[in-house]
Design a protein around this motif. Structure first.
Motif, mmCIF file in Angstrom:
data_model
loop_
_atom_site.group_PDB
_atom_site.id
_atom_site.type_symbol
_atom_site.label_atom_id
_atom_site.label_comp_id
_atom_site.label_asym_id
_atom_site.label_seq_id
_atom_site.Cartn_x
_atom_site.Cartn_y
_atom_site.Cartn_z
ATOM 1 N N LYS A 1 -2.007 0.416 7.570
ATOM 2 C CA LYS A 1 -2.696 -0.279 8.529
ATOM 3 C C LYS A 1 -2.352 -0.421 10.030
ATOM 4 N N SER A 2 -3.416 0.148 10.475
ATOM 5 C CA SER A 2 -3.007 0.187 12.246
ATOM 6 C C SER A 2 -1.803 1.165 12.730
ATOM 7 N N GLY A 3 -1.455 2.174 11.774
ATOM 8 C CA GLY A 3 -0.414 3.034 12.046
ATOM 9 C C GLY A 3 1.012 2.635 11.405
ATOM 10 N N ARG A 4 0.893 1.690 10.897
ATOM 11 C CA ARG A 4 2.089 1.023 10.027
ATOM 12 C C ARG A 4 2.085 0.772 8.645
ATOM 13 N N LEU A 5 2.961 1.114 8.060
ATOM 14 C CA LEU A 5 3.449 1.205 6.640
ATOM 15 C C LEU A 5 3.291 -0.233 6.247
ATOM 16 N N VAL A 6 2.256 -0.708 5.423
ATOM 17 C CA VAL A 6 2.315 -2.198 5.100
ATOM 18 C C VAL A 6 2.789 -2.441 3.637
ATOM 19 N N ASP A 7 2.851 -1.438 2.653
ATOM 20 C CA ASP A 7 3.044 -1.703 1.384
ATOM 21 C C ASP A 7 3.648 -0.172 0.855
ATOM 22 N N SER A 8 4.681 -0.264 -0.197
ATOM 23 C CA SER A 8 4.810 1.040 -0.700
ATOM 24 C C SER A 8 4.953 0.923 -2.291
ATOM 25 N N LEU A 9 4.437 1.613 -3.153
ATOM 26 C CA LEU A 9 4.797 1.522 -4.536
ATOM 27 C C LEU A 9 5.418 3.046 -5.075
ATOM 28 N N GLU A 10 6.304 3.093 -5.821
ATOM 29 C CA GLU A 10 7.109 4.136 -6.212
ATOM 30 C C GLU A 10 7.212 4.220 -7.853
ATOM 31 N N GLY A 11 6.885 5.449 -8.241
ATOM 32 C CA GLY A 11 6.729 5.906 -9.818
ATOM 33 C C GLY A 11 5.462 5.758 -10.136
ATOM 34 N N ALA A 12 5.145 6.763 -11.015
ATOM 35 C CA ALA A 12 3.750 6.791 -11.483
ATOM 36 C C ALA A 12 3.323 6.044 -12.232
ATOM 37 N N GLN A 13 4.426 5.316 -13.141
ATOM 38 C CA GLN A 13 3.992 4.317 -14.203
ATOM 39 C C GLN A 13 3.709 3.005 -13.399
ATOM 40 N N GLN A 14 4.262 2.797 -12.425
ATOM 41 C CA GLN A 14 4.184 1.300 -11.727
ATOM 42 C C GLN A 14 2.499 1.716 -10.848
ATOM 43 N N ILE A 15 2.554 2.997 -10.510
ATOM 44 C CA ILE A 15 1.046 3.189 -9.698
ATOM 45 C C ILE A 15 0.045 2.963 -10.600
ATOM 46 N N ALA A 16 0.400 3.369 -11.850
ATOM 47 C CA ALA A 16 -0.956 3.454 -12.879
ATOM 48 C C ALA A 16 -1.188 1.963 -13.256
ATOM 49 N N HIS B 1 -8.287 8.822 1.447
ATOM 50 C CA HIS B 1 -8.724 7.685 1.244
ATOM 51 C C HIS B 1 -9.384 7.480 -0.234
ATOM 52 N N ASP B 2 -9.035 8.476 -0.975
ATOM 53 C CA ASP B 2 -9.625 8.602 -2.265
ATOM 54 C C ASP B 2 -8.424 7.764 -3.227
ATOM 55 N N LEU B 3 -8.513 6.491 -3.424
ATOM 56 C CA LEU B 3 -7.680 5.830 -4.199
ATOM 57 C C LEU B 3 -7.406 6.174 -5.510
ATOM 58 N N PHE B 4 -8.644 6.603 -6.268
ATOM 59 C CA PHE B 4 -8.593 6.956 -7.619
ATOM 60 C C PHE B 4 -7.590 8.329 -7.677
ATOM 61 N N HIS B 5 -8.009 9.206 -6.875
ATOM 62 C CA HIS B 5 -7.145 10.638 -6.806
ATOM 63 C C HIS B 5 -5.349 10.117 -6.657
ATOM 64 N N ALA B 6 -5.225 9.268 -5.547
ATOM 65 C CA ALA B 6 -4.034 8.724 -5.357
ATOM 66 C C ALA B 6 -3.234 8.255 -6.412
ATOM 67 N N GLN B 7 -4.103 7.295 -7.270
ATOM 68 C CA GLN B 7 -3.594 6.556 -8.517
ATOM 69 C C GLN B 7 -3.201 7.619 -9.543
ATOM 70 N N GLN B 8 -4.020 8.804 -9.814
ATOM 71 C CA GLN B 8 -4.050 9.713 -10.749
ATOM 72 C C GLN B 8 -2.811 10.931 -10.627
ATOM 73 N N THR B 9 -2.588 10.976 -9.297
ATOM 74 C CA THR B 9 -1.787 12.048 -9.092
ATOM 75 C C THR B 9 -0.461 11.807 -8.258
ATOM 76 N N ALA B 10 -0.237 10.423 -7.705
ATOM 77 C CA ALA B 10 0.916 10.056 -6.906
ATOM 78 C C ALA B 10 2.076 9.763 -7.691
ATOM 79 N N THR B 11 3.348 10.122 -7.036
ATOM 80 C CA THR B 11 4.555 9.392 -7.664
ATOM 81 C C THR B 11 5.000 8.272 -6.640
ATOM 82 N N ARG B 12 4.658 8.243 -5.569
ATOM 83 C CA ARG B 12 4.724 7.382 -4.527
ATOM 84 C C ARG B 12 3.675 7.257 -3.703
ATOM 85 N N VAL B 13 3.116 5.893 -3.353
ATOM 86 C CA VAL B 13 1.883 5.574 -2.663
ATOM 87 C C VAL B 13 2.136 4.650 -1.541
#
Length: 99
Positions: free
Chosen positions: A70-85, A54-66
């Protein structure tokens, strides 16, 4: 600290993947930063790292894909550290939760 120990055990056994649920929960900022660096090094060595958080800051700082769920379904996906940043992850998350 227990999270770090189990990660160390998994890495010592040359695990190919780490599945972690809220890995930085309860850690102070310094410990969370050290833990994130440990995961980054593992990923650099080819270990697949999947975390839920649930830590969006941590996800944004460390993830390469996010993924936003919502309610057990994937509603959005971001890929690539630059896009996420570049994205306001909190606003994107809240937009999906309000819909």
């Amino acid at each position: 600290m227990r999270q770090k120990v189990w990660i160390a055990v998994a890495l010592a056994k040359e695990a190919k993947a780490l599945l972690l649920d809220e890995p930085t929960s309860g850690l102070d900022p310094h410990a969370a930063s050290e833990f994130s660096e440990l995961l980054r090094r593992a990923a650099d060595q080819g270990v697949a790292v999947l975390t839920t958080t649930h830590d969006l800051f941590h996800a944004q700082q460390t993830a390469t894909r996010v993924g936003i769920m919502k309610s057990g379904r994937l509603v959005d996906s971001l890929e690539g550290a630059q896009q996420i940043a570049r994205i306001d992850l909190q606003s994107l998350y809240l937009q999906h939760m309000r819909a």
